[in-house]
Structure formats: structure tokens, C-alpha cells
Design a protein around this motif. Sequence first.
Motif, short mmCIF file in Angstrom:
data_model
loop_
_atom_site.label_atom_id
_atom_site.label_comp_id
_atom_site.label_asym_id
_atom_site.label_seq_id
_atom_site.Cartn_x
_atom_site.Cartn_y
_atom_site.Cartn_z
N LEU A 164 55.58 -4.29 76.61
CA LEU A 164 54.49 -4.02 75.49
C LEU A 164 54.45 -2.89 74.85
O LEU A 164 53.81 -2.67 73.64
CB LEU A 164 53.13 -4.08 76.41
N VAL A 168 55.83 -3.53 71.52
CA VAL A 168 55.12 -4.32 70.77
C VAL A 168 53.88 -3.66 70.71
O VAL A 168 52.98 -4.04 71.00
CB VAL A 168 55.03 -5.81 71.42
N ASP A 194 48.37 -5.09 68.13
CA ASP A 194 47.30 -5.77 68.95
C ASP A 194 47.67 -7.05 68.94
O ASP A 194 47.74 -7.78 70.03
CB ASP A 194 46.01 -5.28 68.38
N GLN A 249 50.84 -8.42 70.58
CA GLN A 249 50.51 -8.28 72.16
C GLN A 249 49.70 -9.47 72.72
O GLN A 249 50.04 -10.05 73.71
CB GLN A 249 49.98 -7.09 72.43
N ARG A 250 48.74 -9.73 71.97
CA ARG A 250 47.77 -10.81 72.47
C ARG A 250 48.58 -12.17 72.63
O ARG A 250 48.29 -13.22 73.39
CB ARG A 250 46.64 -11.12 71.59
N ASP A 263 54.16 -0.80 82.43
CA ASP A 263 54.36 -0.13 81.06
C ASP A 263 53.77 1.09 80.93
O ASP A 263 53.29 1.82 81.90
CB ASP A 263 53.38 -1.06 80.21
N HIS A 297 49.25 3.16 76.27
CA HIS A 297 48.25 2.61 76.43
C HIS A 297 47.18 3.21 77.13
O HIS A 297 47.31 3.94 78.10
CB HIS A 297 48.52 1.03 77.20
N LEU A 347 43.76 -6.68 78.14
CA LEU A 347 44.76 -7.60 77.61
C LEU A 347 44.91 -8.53 78.55
O LEU A 347 45.38 -9.91 78.08
CB LEU A 347 46.16 -6.93 77.26
#
Length: 215
Positions: free
Chosen positions: A107, A110, A113, A116-117, A137, A175, A183
Motif C-alpha cells: 500500500l 500505491v 486512494d 488502494q480501494r 505497511d 498512512h 480501507l
Amino acid sequence: MNDLGSQIAYWDSVGATKTFTHPVNLRWLAGVSPDARVLDYGCGYGRVMAELSEHGFSDVSGVDLSPALIERGRQLHADLHFSVLPSPPDLPCAAASLDVVLLFAVLTCVPDDDAQRALVAELSRVLAPGGLLYVSDMVQQHDERNRSRYAAYAQQFGTPYGVFATDDGAVCRHHDIAELHDLLSDFDLVEEQRIEVTTMNGHRSQAVQLLARKR
């Protein structure tokens, strides 16, 4: 941000030389059958796959978008099953066909948003009900160096706070823990732990590991 879902040029060049270090907490997988269907998504050169194989997991495979990293993995671990992922995040797997998916330091690579989803939705599709998603992560760091580059990148590109560029050309994301919880909101969180890791560029940084179960 549209081209940041893969960053294939980076991972097929300087990224293919990196060392990855996020540890596997084997206690979290103690209740998983040795013949469980396990996928390492973003497997790199197979470090995690090899560790799982050494601890008795017999059906472990790995996918990565980088042909260079996959080739490195095949040279290091000729007995393991590697595949190049041509159109990430899409997997050539039937729905509910896997028991465990590992997502280690993916993640962070990447940063978008929506990307990622889409990735988490695809992993949910291929996991069987009750299957496990094991995420490791990076969380946001609080030192001045990181806060400065988060702010600069957010101001310049309008990206989520926590996105930044490394000196060697990768765009990464650290994050807020709430972002990761959101997420994974369609999963049941089983375990969570904070850890410290060495990044691919040699810095000591804070990270988190999350074990989530598909409902």
C-alpha cells in the motif's frame, strides 16, 4: 496520480535492487492449515514466500507487477511459484479461491486512494469467506524530515497527506492508522501491532501490521 498505481519503471530498475524487511509474525498464522492456499501479492523477490515455505506452508504463490523483481525471485527461489501481474490489481484467480493473502509494504507503493480501494476489493474477491488478509505497511512518521516532505507533496500535487517522493524516484505513502482501518472496513480486524522496520532506503521507521478476516 493516475500513473502511480504501478510505478513499473521504478520497480523494474532501481526498485528491483532493494532489500525488503517487514517481518512475518508466524504466530498470527498458527491456526492456518499448512496446505492453505496462500498468495503473496506484491511478492517482490519472494522473501516472505520463502519464509512461509520453510515453515511448512505447501501452497504458496506470489505475484508482482515487476518482471525484474520476479526474475530475481526465480533465481533466488527456483522451487517457488512466481507470476508477473500484467494488469494490477486484477488477479487471474477465481472468486473465493484463496485462504490467505499477504500484502507486505504494498500500500505504501500505491499512494492513490482509488487505486488502494480497487486493490483491496480485488483481494476481497479472491479470498474465501473467513480467509485472512495480512497487511504490513508504513504509518505516518512524526520527525521533521518526513512532515516536511508530506506537506510539500500535498501542497504541490494535492495528494493525501503522507505521500512523498524518495530521493531515487519512487512515490510512496505513509498512512494515518485510521486510513488503513477505513480501507479494511469490510473485514473483521483480528490482530494489530505496531512495529519498527528498516525501509528499502535504510531508514528506521514506524509501521503497523494488521490481520483481517473476510466476513
